[in-house]
Design a protein around this motif. Sequence first.
Motif, PDB file in Angstrom:
ATOM      1  N   TYR A  61       0.915  -1.325  -0.131  1.00 45.56           N
ATOM      2  CA  TYR A  61       0.092  -0.177   0.159  1.00 45.56           C
ATOM      3  C   TYR A  61       0.724   1.390   0.184  1.00 45.56           C
ATOM      4  CZ  TYR A  61      -4.452  -2.266   0.946  1.00 45.56           C
ATOM      5  OH  TYR A  61      -5.776  -3.016   0.825  1.00 45.56           O
ATOM      6  N   ASN A  62       0.387   2.289  -0.761  1.00 43.03           N
ATOM      7  CA  ASN A  62       0.636   3.676  -0.658  1.00 43.03           C
ATOM      8  C   ASN A  62      -0.161   4.377   0.519  1.00 43.03           C
ATOM      9  OD1 ASN A  62       1.986   6.220  -1.038  1.00 43.03           O
ATOM     10  ND2 ASN A  62       0.683   6.614  -2.523  1.00 43.03           N
ATOM     11  N   CYS A  63       0.603   4.959   1.580  1.00 42.46           N
ATOM     12  CA  CYS A  63      -0.340   5.580   2.238  1.00 42.46           C
ATOM     13  C   CYS A  63       0.414   6.557   3.440  1.00 42.46           C
ATOM     14  CB  CYS A  63      -0.886   4.627   3.282  1.00 42.46           C
ATOM     15  SG  CYS A  63      -1.761   5.204   4.663  1.00 42.46           S
ATOM     16  N   THR A  64      -0.104   7.706   3.382  1.00 37.00           N
ATOM     17  CA  THR A  64       0.504   8.861   4.213  1.00 37.00           C
ATOM     18  C   THR A  64      -0.416   8.786   5.254  1.00 37.00           C
ATOM     19  OG1 THR A  64       1.189   9.995   2.471  1.00 37.00           O
ATOM     20  CG2 THR A  64       0.986  11.149   4.559  1.00 37.00           C
ATOM     21  N   SER A  65       0.187   8.518   6.649  1.00 33.52           N
ATOM     22  CA  SER A  65      -0.484   8.313   7.779  1.00 33.52           C
ATOM     23  C   SER A  65      -0.632   9.711   8.880  1.00 33.52           C
ATOM     24  CB  SER A  65       0.182   7.336   8.527  1.00 33.52           C
ATOM     25  OG  SER A  65      -0.733   7.289   9.961  1.00 33.52           O
ATOM     26  N   GLY A  66      -2.059  10.002   8.451  1.00 35.87           N
ATOM     27  CA  GLY A  66      -2.365  11.468   8.939  1.00 35.87           C
ATOM     28  C   GLY A  66      -3.890  11.491   8.988  1.00 35.87           C
ATOM     29  N   TYR A  67      -4.376  12.351   9.805  1.00 36.87           N
ATOM     30  CA  TYR A  67      -5.940  12.625   9.498  1.00 36.87           C
ATOM     31  C   TYR A  67      -6.238  14.073   9.604  1.00 36.87           C
ATOM     32  CZ  TYR A  67      -5.517   7.579  10.357  1.00 36.87           C
ATOM     33  OH  TYR A  67      -5.414   6.178  10.148  1.00 36.87           O
ATOM     34  N   PRO A  68      -6.852  14.466   8.856  1.00 35.71           N
ATOM     35  CA  PRO A  68      -7.095  14.373   7.286  1.00 35.71           C
ATOM     36  C   PRO A  68      -5.514  14.556   6.685  1.00 35.71           C
ATOM     37  CG  PRO A  68      -8.172  16.078   7.607  1.00 35.71           C
ATOM     38  CD  PRO A  68      -7.805  15.776   8.932  1.00 35.71           C
ATOM     39  N   VAL A  69      -5.111  14.163   5.520  1.00 31.43           N
ATOM     40  CA  VAL A  69      -3.890  14.162   5.180  1.00 31.43           C
ATOM     41  C   VAL A  69      -4.186  15.512   4.065  1.00 31.43           C
ATOM     42  CG1 VAL A  69      -2.092  13.496   3.450  1.00 31.43           C
ATOM     43  CG2 VAL A  69      -3.097  12.061   5.311  1.00 31.43           C
ATOM     44  N   PRO A  70      -3.253  16.638   4.030  1.00 30.79           N
ATOM     45  CA  PRO A  70      -3.401  17.493   3.016  1.00 30.79           C
ATOM     46  C   PRO A  70      -3.128  16.853   1.600  1.00 30.79           C
ATOM     47  CG  PRO A  70      -2.095  18.346   4.811  1.00 30.79           C
ATOM     48  CD  PRO A  70      -2.440  16.820   5.004  1.00 30.79           C
ATOM     49  N   PHE A  71      -3.760  17.621   0.487  1.00 33.68           N
ATOM     50  CA  PHE A  71      -3.319  17.060  -0.833  1.00 33.68           C
ATOM     51  C   PHE A  71      -1.817  16.740  -1.160  1.00 33.68           C
ATOM     52  CE2 PHE A  71      -8.028  18.416  -1.412  1.00 33.68           C
ATOM     53  CZ  PHE A  71      -8.338  17.119  -1.273  1.00 33.68           C
ATOM     54  N   PRO A  72      -1.039  18.084  -0.792  1.00 31.23           N
ATOM     55  CA  PRO A  72       0.325  17.797  -1.267  1.00 31.23           C
ATOM     56  C   PRO A  72       1.147  16.599  -0.437  1.00 31.23           C
ATOM     57  CG  PRO A  72      -0.544  20.002  -0.798  1.00 31.23           C
ATOM     58  CD  PRO A  72      -1.485  19.301  -0.409  1.00 31.23           C
ATOM     59  N   ASP A  73       0.361  16.319   0.549  1.00 31.79           N
ATOM     60  CA  ASP A  73       1.268  15.202   1.490  1.00 31.79           C
ATOM     61  C   ASP A  73       0.552  13.894   1.161  1.00 31.79           C
ATOM     62  OD1 ASP A  73       2.779  17.001   2.847  1.00 31.79           O
ATOM     63  OD2 ASP A  73       1.330  17.238   4.381  1.00 31.79           O
ATOM     64  N   VAL A  74      -0.256  13.765   0.279  1.00 30.98           N
ATOM     65  CA  VAL A  74      -0.697  12.565  -0.371  1.00 30.98           C
ATOM     66  C   VAL A  74       0.426  11.671  -1.194  1.00 30.98           C
ATOM     67  CG1 VAL A  74      -2.446  11.296  -1.642  1.00 30.98           C
ATOM     68  CG2 VAL A  74      -3.349  13.257  -0.090  1.00 30.98           C
ATOM     69  N   CYS A  75       1.141  12.560  -1.974  1.00 31.33           N
ATOM     70  CA  CYS A  75       2.258  11.850  -2.529  1.00 31.33           C
ATOM     71  C   CYS A  75       1.911  10.854  -3.488  1.00 31.33           C
ATOM     72  CB  CYS A  75       3.485  11.370  -1.566  1.00 31.33           C
ATOM     73  SG  CYS A  75       3.888  12.760  -0.479  1.00 31.33           S
ATOM     74  N   MET A  76       0.922  11.190  -4.359  1.00 31.48           N
ATOM     75  CA  MET A  76       0.607  10.008  -5.366  1.00 31.48           C
ATOM     76  C   MET A  76       1.377   9.195  -6.212  1.00 31.48           C
ATOM     77  SD  MET A  76      -2.671   9.775  -4.860  1.00 31.48           S
ATOM     78  CE  MET A  76      -3.064   8.626  -6.071  1.00 31.48           C
ATOM     79  N   LEU A  77       2.458  10.001  -6.695  1.00 31.70           N
ATOM     80  CA  LEU A  77       3.508   9.635  -7.443  1.00 31.70           C
ATOM     81  C   LEU A  77       4.266   8.332  -6.853  1.00 31.70           C
ATOM     82  CD1 LEU A  77       4.413  12.442  -9.717  1.00 31.70           C
ATOM     83  CD2 LEU A  77       2.941  10.713 -10.055  1.00 31.70           C
ATOM     84  N   GLU A  78       4.184   8.371  -5.502  1.00 37.96           N
ATOM     85  CA  GLU A  78       4.720   7.053  -4.852  1.00 37.96           C
ATOM     86  C   GLU A  78       4.272   5.840  -5.388  1.00 37.96           C
ATOM     87  OE1 GLU A  78       7.184   6.938  -2.199  1.00 37.96           O
ATOM     88  OE2 GLU A  78       7.241   9.107  -2.733  1.00 37.96           O
ATOM     89  N   LEU A  79       2.889   5.833  -5.863  1.00 38.27           N
ATOM     90  CA  LEU A  79       2.581   4.664  -6.416  1.00 38.27           C
ATOM     91  C   LEU A  79       3.356   4.070  -7.532  1.00 38.27           C
ATOM     92  CD1 LEU A  79      -1.341   5.468  -6.641  1.00 38.27           C
ATOM     93  CD2 LEU A  79      -0.161   3.269  -5.377  1.00 38.27           C
ATOM     94  N   THR A  80       3.835   4.981  -8.715  1.00 35.00           N
ATOM     95  CA  THR A  80       4.730   4.598  -9.721  1.00 35.00           C
ATOM     96  C   THR A  80       6.026   4.361  -9.144  1.00 35.00           C
ATOM     97  OG1 THR A  80       5.453   6.958 -10.090  1.00 35.00           O
ATOM     98  CG2 THR A  80       3.426   6.074 -11.254  1.00 35.00           C
TER      99      THR A  80
END
Length: 131
Positions: free
Chosen positions: A7-26
């Motif tokens: 899993y790609n996951c940034t642990s926080g509640y809620p996570v701000p969009f810049p911290d989601v880091c979607m490109l970690e999936l690639t």
Amino acid sequence: KNRLITYNCTSGYPVPFPDVCMLELTMLYDKYGERVKEIAFSGHHLGIAIDVAAYTLGATWIERHFTKDRTWKGTDHAASLEPSGLGGLVRNLNATYQALTFKQSDILDIENEQRDKLKYRKTEKINACTE
């Protein structure tokens, strides 16, 4: 390999969009794609748009917390989906799945229909100008 999902996951509640880091999936695909069964995304952000982006980047599992009421006390209720949000996420993921295709022909039937309408209008305008 047959049983491991990463899993790609940034642990926080809620996570701000810049911290989601979607490109970690690639990066996960590049680094572990041959060594794990699948790559997944666990979202702790607000809304559902990021989940659809994760899917389009190749996540085959989407994990979200859900709740009956986002105003309840607790660390993750605010970033969780209520039933209507969960339904919207499923709807949007299904629509995205249907849309991720290639054209079956250069001009689709729906495009031919529009082209015919535009040709008729164009001819109609030309005839109106020459009369």
